[in-house]
Motif scaffolding. Structure first.
Motif, PDB file in Angstrom:
ATOM      1  N   THR A 192       0.844  -1.191   0.000  1.00 36.03           N
ATOM      2  CA  THR A 192       0.000   0.000   0.000  1.00 36.03           C
ATOM      3  C   THR A 192       0.880   1.241   0.000  1.00 36.03           C
ATOM      4  O   THR A 192       1.925   1.274   0.644  1.00 36.03           O
ATOM      5  CB  THR A 192      -0.905   0.007   1.248  1.00 36.03           C
TER       6      THR A 192
ATOM      7  N   SER B  71       2.350   4.894   0.804  1.00 42.63           N
ATOM      8  CA  SER B  71       2.430   5.642   2.068  1.00 42.63           C
ATOM      9  C   SER B  71       1.429   6.789   2.033  1.00 42.63           C
ATOM     10  O   SER B  71       1.069   7.278   0.962  1.00 42.63           O
ATOM     11  CB  SER B  71       3.847   6.160   2.275  1.00 42.63           C
ATOM     12  N   PRO B  72       0.961   7.222   3.224  1.00 40.48           N
ATOM     13  CA  PRO B  72      -0.097   8.242   3.247  1.00 40.48           C
ATOM     14  C   PRO B  72       0.345   9.547   2.589  1.00 40.48           C
ATOM     15  O   PRO B  72       1.525   9.891   2.597  1.00 40.48           O
ATOM     16  CB  PRO B  72      -0.336   8.462   4.752  1.00 40.48           C
TER      17      PRO B  72
ATOM     18  N   GLN C  81       0.960  13.338   2.459  1.00 38.71           N
ATOM     19  CA  GLN C  81       1.340  14.236   3.547  1.00 38.71           C
ATOM     20  C   GLN C  81       0.762  15.643   3.412  1.00 38.71           C
ATOM     21  O   GLN C  81       0.585  16.341   4.399  1.00 38.71           O
ATOM     22  CB  GLN C  81       2.868  14.347   3.613  1.00 38.71           C
TER      23      GLN C  81
ATOM     24  N   CYS D  41      -6.433   3.753  -2.048  1.00 36.53           N
ATOM     25  CA  CYS D  41      -5.008   3.842  -1.678  1.00 36.53           C
ATOM     26  C   CYS D  41      -4.181   2.823  -2.452  1.00 36.53           C
ATOM     27  O   CYS D  41      -3.082   3.127  -2.932  1.00 36.53           O
ATOM     28  CB  CYS D  41      -4.808   3.596  -0.182  1.00 36.53           C
TER      29      CYS D  41
ATOM     30  N   LEU E 268      -6.597  13.662   2.398  1.00 38.32           N
ATOM     31  CA  LEU E 268      -5.456  13.421   3.285  1.00 38.32           C
ATOM     32  C   LEU E 268      -5.589  12.108   4.062  1.00 38.32           C
ATOM     33  O   LEU E 268      -4.589  11.506   4.424  1.00 38.32           O
ATOM     34  CB  LEU E 268      -5.305  14.602   4.270  1.00 38.32           C
ATOM     35  N   SER E 269      -6.821  11.638   4.298  1.00 40.59           N
ATOM     36  CA  SER E 269      -6.937  10.432   5.134  1.00 40.59           C
ATOM     37  C   SER E 269      -7.393   9.180   4.376  1.00 40.59           C
ATOM     38  O   SER E 269      -7.219   8.074   4.900  1.00 40.59           O
ATOM     39  CB  SER E 269      -7.860  10.689   6.324  1.00 40.59           C
ATOM     40  N   HIS E 270      -7.933   9.308   3.177  1.00 41.00           N
ATOM     41  CA  HIS E 270      -8.458   8.106   2.495  1.00 41.00           C
ATOM     42  C   HIS E 270      -8.017   7.988   1.043  1.00 41.00           C
ATOM     43  O   HIS E 270      -8.690   7.362   0.232  1.00 41.00           O
ATOM     44  CB  HIS E 270      -9.987   8.091   2.559  1.00 41.00           C
ATOM     45  N   THR E 271      -6.902   8.624   0.709  1.00 41.60           N
ATOM     46  CA  THR E 271      -6.466   8.550  -0.686  1.00 41.60           C
ATOM     47  C   THR E 271      -5.045   7.993  -0.774  1.00 41.60           C
ATOM     48  O   THR E 271      -4.735   7.262  -1.674  1.00 41.60           O
ATOM     49  CB  THR E 271      -6.524   9.946  -1.340  1.00 41.60           C
TER      50      THR E 271
END
Ligand code: ZN
Length: 278
Positions: free
Chosen positions: A2, A4-5, A7, A233, A275-278
């Motif tokens: 997956t 990385s988030p 930022q 993601c 920012l939190s679900h992509t």
């Protein structure tokens, strides 16, 4: 693996259709104030405007123009109608050049009065007919495969494989593919075909939203990322591994539900979902 988030908002692009109630002038100010980095412009948003000036205003506000949406709709059983489509695509290419958009997104079209194979061949022929104009204008053309529920009238290209095959036939650095998770998430070959697209250097744009379950409207019930069942993601990871690691991630949400809400609040929700679900 997956990805990385995310930022920050430096790769966030928002399509003007997403905040449709706002005219382009308000969108320019609001996106810039919200820290949105890129914008895709729906052609209807330009109606009655000086296109070059809109482009300048967007750049002055610090927004990168990612694409103009949309050209396409090439297939038709009637030859005159096919010619009208080619003419309209010439206009779309010219508008993109005036606006300063490097890419025209193609919703390729289909005609229910003929087999899908024939519509697909007419799509290739139509793109070839406008190709030289696009090269001269320095505008690229992006084939966006659409979910098969739209195969009757909106697009005979419904998978990444079909889009890649069409690009192979056309074989030009100016013609590539637009990956939209809403249309493609269900496809068991998606990862492999994204890799194929990347190897050929043809992955031109990436669109995100989510598939609400149940979906209550075939056109205008897209969800924010995280609201539905799409592995956004994971698909972003595939797209980035295919060479799109620095490209814009474009939020494109057609939604009667969200168009009814305060668009400022909606834009805040878009940033949060990005920012939190992509
Ligand atoms: Zn899209």
């Amino acid at each position: 693996m997956t990805a990385s988030p995310i930022q920050d908002l430096s790769r966030l692009c928002v399509h003007t259709i997403t905040t449709r109630p706002w005219p382009i002038e308000e969108i320019t100010d609001r996106f810039a104030a919200a820290g949105v980095a890129g914008i895709t412009v729906w052609r209807q948003a330009l109606e009655g405007r000086n296109v070059a000036r809109v482009g300048q205003n967007l750049r002055d506000a610090g927004l990168s123009i990612v694409s103009l949406c949309r050209g396409g709709f090439f297939p038709a059983t009637d030859a005159q109608q096919r010619q009208r489509a080619v003419d309209d695509n010439f206009r779309a290419i010219d508008e993109a050049a005036e606006l300063g958009a490097p890419l025209v997104v193609l919703v390729c079209g289909a005609d229910p009065g003929q087999p899908l194979e024939q519509s697909r061949q007419q799509i290739v022929d139509g793109i070839l007919a406008v190709h030289d104009r696009a090269v001269q204008a320095n505008v690229r053309l992006g084939i966006e495969p659409l979910h098969p529920m739209y195969a009757d009238t909106r697009s005979a290209i419904n998978t990444m494989r079909q889009a890649n095959d069409a690009c192979d036939q056309i074989n030009s650095p100016h013609v590539g593919v637009v990956v939209d998770v809403y249309h493609l998430w269900w496809d068991p070959d998606l990862k492999r075909e994204i890799e194929r697209c990347g190897r050929a250097g043809r992955l031109f744009a990436f669109h995100v939203c989510d598939w609400r379950s149940p979906t209550e409207d075939m056109l205008n019930d897209r969800g924010l990322m995280g609201e539905g069942c799409i592995n956004v993601c994971e698909i972003r990871g595939w797209v980035e591994q295919a060479g799109f690691g620095h490209g814009f991630i474009e939020v494109e949400i057609f939604s009667d539900r969200y168009w009814k809400m305060d668009q400022g609040e909606f834009l805040a929700k878009i940033k949060e979902a990005y920012l939190s679900h992509t």
